[in-house]
Design a protein around this motif. Structure first.
Motif, PDB file in Angstrom:
ATOM      1  N   PHE A  35       0.831  -1.201   0.000  1.00 42.90           N
ATOM      2  CA  PHE A  35       0.000   0.000   0.000  1.00 42.90           C
ATOM      3  C   PHE A  35       0.868   1.255   0.000  1.00 42.90           C
ATOM      4  N   ALA A  36       1.937   1.266   0.790  1.00 44.24           N
ATOM      5  CA  ALA A  36       2.832   2.426   0.832  1.00 44.24           C
ATOM      6  C   ALA A  36       3.436   2.694  -0.557  1.00 44.24           C
ATOM      7  N   LEU A  37       3.835   1.632  -1.254  1.00 43.92           N
ATOM      8  CA  LEU A  37       4.370   1.794  -2.613  1.00 43.92           C
ATOM      9  C   LEU A  37       3.295   2.335  -3.545  1.00 43.92           C
ATOM     10  N   ASN A  38       2.085   1.783  -3.462  1.00 47.57           N
ATOM     11  CA  ASN A  38       0.989   2.274  -4.304  1.00 47.57           C
ATOM     12  C   ASN A  38       0.690   3.742  -4.016  1.00 47.57           C
ATOM     13  N   SER A  39       0.710   4.111  -2.758  1.00 51.21           N
ATOM     14  CA  SER A  39       0.430   5.498  -2.385  1.00 51.21           C
ATOM     15  C   SER A  39       1.485   6.437  -2.969  1.00 51.21           C
ATOM     16  N   LYS A  40       2.735   6.029  -2.845  1.00 53.91           N
ATOM     17  CA  LYS A  40       3.837   6.844  -3.382  1.00 53.91           C
ATOM     18  C   LYS A  40       3.752   6.952  -4.906  1.00 53.91           C
ATOM     19  N   THR A  41       3.529   5.829  -5.583  1.00 54.66           N
ATOM     20  CA  THR A  41       3.496   5.875  -7.047  1.00 54.66           C
ATOM     21  C   THR A  41       2.257   6.616  -7.554  1.00 54.66           C
ATOM     22  N   PHE A  42       1.155   6.553  -6.813  1.00 51.26           N
ATOM     23  CA  PHE A  42      -0.028   7.327  -7.212  1.00 51.26           C
ATOM     24  C   PHE A  42       0.303   8.818  -7.192  1.00 51.26           C
ATOM     25  N   ASN A  43       0.978   9.274  -6.165  1.00 46.80           N
ATOM     26  CA  ASN A  43       1.397  10.674  -6.108  1.00 46.80           C
ATOM     27  C   ASN A  43       2.362  11.000  -7.247  1.00 46.80           C
ATOM     28  N   GLU A 147      -8.249 -16.321  -3.179  1.00 43.29           N
ATOM     29  CA  GLU A 147      -8.380 -16.336  -1.723  1.00 43.29           C
ATOM     30  C   GLU A 147      -9.571 -15.490  -1.280  1.00 43.29           C
ATOM     31  N   GLN A 148     -10.588 -16.143  -0.792  1.00 44.00           N
ATOM     32  CA  GLN A 148     -11.810 -15.480  -0.346  1.00 44.00           C
ATOM     33  C   GLN A 148     -11.681 -15.132   1.143  1.00 44.00           C
ATOM     34  N   SER A 149     -10.930 -14.074   1.418  1.00 44.08           N
ATOM     35  CA  SER A 149     -10.698 -13.620   2.793  1.00 44.08           C
ATOM     36  C   SER A 149     -10.408 -12.123   2.745  1.00 44.08           C
ATOM     37  N   ILE A 150     -10.305 -11.513   3.895  1.00 40.79           N
ATOM     38  CA  ILE A 150      -9.904 -10.096   3.951  1.00 40.79           C
ATOM     39  C   ILE A 150      -8.494  -9.959   3.374  1.00 40.79           C
ATOM     40  N   ARG A 151      -7.617 -10.921   3.632  1.00 38.24           N
ATOM     41  CA  ARG A 151      -6.271 -10.904   3.035  1.00 38.24           C
ATOM     42  C   ARG A 151      -6.378 -10.883   1.518  1.00 38.24           C
ATOM     43  N   GLY A 152      -7.250 -11.740   0.966  1.00 37.41           N
ATOM     44  CA  GLY A 152      -7.456 -11.771  -0.477  1.00 37.41           C
ATOM     45  C   GLY A 152      -8.038 -10.470  -0.999  1.00 37.41           C
ATOM     46  N   LEU A 153      -8.976  -9.910  -0.252  1.00 34.59           N
ATOM     47  CA  LEU A 153      -9.587  -8.637  -0.644  1.00 34.59           C
ATOM     48  C   LEU A 153      -8.533  -7.529  -0.671  1.00 34.59           C
ATOM     49  N   LEU A 154      -7.717  -7.453   0.369  1.00 34.51           N
ATOM     50  CA  LEU A 154      -6.671  -6.419   0.407  1.00 34.51           C
ATOM     51  C   LEU A 154      -5.650  -6.642  -0.707  1.00 34.51           C
ATOM     52  N   SER A 155      -5.286  -7.890  -0.942  1.00 36.07           N
ATOM     53  CA  SER A 155      -4.343  -8.200  -2.030  1.00 36.07           C
ATOM     54  C   SER A 155      -4.911  -7.762  -3.370  1.00 36.07           C
ATOM     55  N   PHE A 156      -6.185  -8.073  -3.594  1.00 38.68           N
ATOM     56  CA  PHE A 156      -6.814  -7.676  -4.847  1.00 38.68           C
ATOM     57  C   PHE A 156      -6.871  -6.154  -4.972  1.00 38.68           C
ATOM     58  N   GLN A 157      -7.205  -5.456  -3.897  1.00 36.96           N
ATOM     59  CA  GLN A 157      -7.267  -3.990  -3.942  1.00 36.96           C
ATOM     60  C   GLN A 157      -5.884  -3.392  -4.224  1.00 36.96           C
ATOM     61  N   MET A 158      -4.827  -3.993  -3.669  1.00 34.27           N
ATOM     62  CA  MET A 158      -3.463  -3.511  -3.968  1.00 34.27           C
ATOM     63  C   MET A 158      -3.180  -3.672  -5.462  1.00 34.27           C
ATOM     64  N   HIS A 159      -3.590  -4.817  -6.008  1.00 35.31           N
ATOM     65  CA  HIS A 159      -3.426  -5.041  -7.444  1.00 35.31           C
ATOM     66  C   HIS A 159      -4.218  -3.995  -8.234  1.00 35.31           C
ATOM     67  N   HIS A 160      -5.444  -3.744  -7.804  1.00 36.54           N
ATOM     68  CA  HIS A 160      -6.309  -2.801  -8.523  1.00 36.54           C
ATOM     69  C   HIS A 160      -5.694  -1.399  -8.540  1.00 36.54           C
ATOM     70  N   ILE A 161      -5.184  -0.957  -7.415  1.00 31.46           N
ATOM     71  CA  ILE A 161      -4.542   0.366  -7.362  1.00 31.46           C
ATOM     72  C   ILE A 161      -3.311   0.378  -8.268  1.00 31.46           C
ATOM     73  N   SER A 162      -2.531  -0.692  -8.252  1.00 34.91           N
ATOM     74  CA  SER A 162      -1.358  -0.781  -9.133  1.00 34.91           C
ATOM     75  C   SER A 162      -1.771  -0.713 -10.596  1.00 34.91           C
ATOM     76  N   TYR A 163      -2.869  -1.377 -10.931  1.00 32.44           N
ATOM     77  CA  TYR A 163      -3.400  -1.360 -12.295  1.00 32.44           C
ATOM     78  C   TYR A 163      -3.771   0.063 -12.702  1.00 32.44           C
ATOM     79  N   GLU A 164      -4.433   0.791 -11.803  1.00 30.81           N
ATOM     80  CA  GLU A 164      -4.812   2.183 -12.092  1.00 30.81           C
ATOM     81  C   GLU A 164      -3.562   3.051 -12.276  1.00 30.81           C
ATOM     82  N   VAL A 165      -2.576   2.874 -11.411  1.00 27.88           N
ATOM     83  CA  VAL A 165      -1.327   3.642 -11.532  1.00 27.88           C
ATOM     84  C   VAL A 165      -0.654   3.319 -12.871  1.00 27.88           C
ATOM     85  N   GLY A 166      -0.714   2.062 -13.288  1.00 26.16           N
ATOM     86  CA  GLY A 166      -0.153   1.682 -14.595  1.00 26.16           C
ATOM     87  C   GLY A 166      -0.851   2.395 -15.741  1.00 26.16           C
TER      88      GLY A 166
END
Length: 183
Positions: A35-43, A147-166
């Protein structure tokens, strides 16, 4: 025989070490770092992009402003899942399934970044406090992820933010800007 015993001992130590790492929050560290990397790259990906440029589009795609707004919307959704914030001022314009509207008066990139930067430390702190039990809990909705868990949800959201930054990184090049910097 000594070699076999030594190998078994090493394997045992590695297995125990792996369990200790899993139980001491390596998942949390990885998610927090991502998340910290995604936040930095989004900026960084929005540096030197004007609101005028942010309204331009590549043939029929979403604009920089819409992609940036959708990314901030994703941040607010993460905050809600983590119990940080329940109000999402971006949901109406950028929420799930909401298409780009060429006639919309989207917020400025400056406003989006200010909102993102106010929210990001709260998200990062909340991720850092997650327990293994919380990470293993069921997600609030089915995920397009194994992975159908909060871990999976957070992992997917990290991917989604990375995709948007891309996508925003591609737009930088379309606008004649320097590539995304990781610095």
């Amino acid at each position: 025989m000594k070699t076999i015993k030594r190998s078994m001992h090493i394997i045992t130590l590695l297995l125990v070490g792996s369990l200790v790492i899993a139980q001491t929050g390596m998942d949390v560290k990885v998610l927090k770092d991502q998340f910290a990397l995604n936040s930095k790259t989004f900026n960084n990906v929005l540096v030197n992009i004007s609101d005028k440029d942010a309204n331009r589009r590549i043939a029929g795609t979403n604009s920089v402003k819409w992609i940036a707004g959708h990314t901030v919307d994703t941040g607010y959704n993460l905050a809600a899942i983590l119990g940080v914030s329940s109000e999402n001022p971006y949901a109406a314009d950028f929420g799930f399934g909401k298409p780009f509207d060429p006639n919309a008066d989207y917020p400025s990139l400056k406003k989006m970044l200010a909102d993102w930067n106010a929210l990001s430390p709260k998200i990062e702190a909340a991720i850092g406090k997650l327990t293994q039990g919380q990470l293993s809990a069921d997600p609030p909705f089915p995920l397009p992820y194994n992975e159908q868990s909060i871990r999976g949800l957070l992992s997917f959201q990290m991917h989604h933010i990375s995709y948007e930054v891309g996508q925003l990184g591609l737009y930088r090049r379309f606008l004649g800007k320097a590539p995304l910097s990781y610095q």
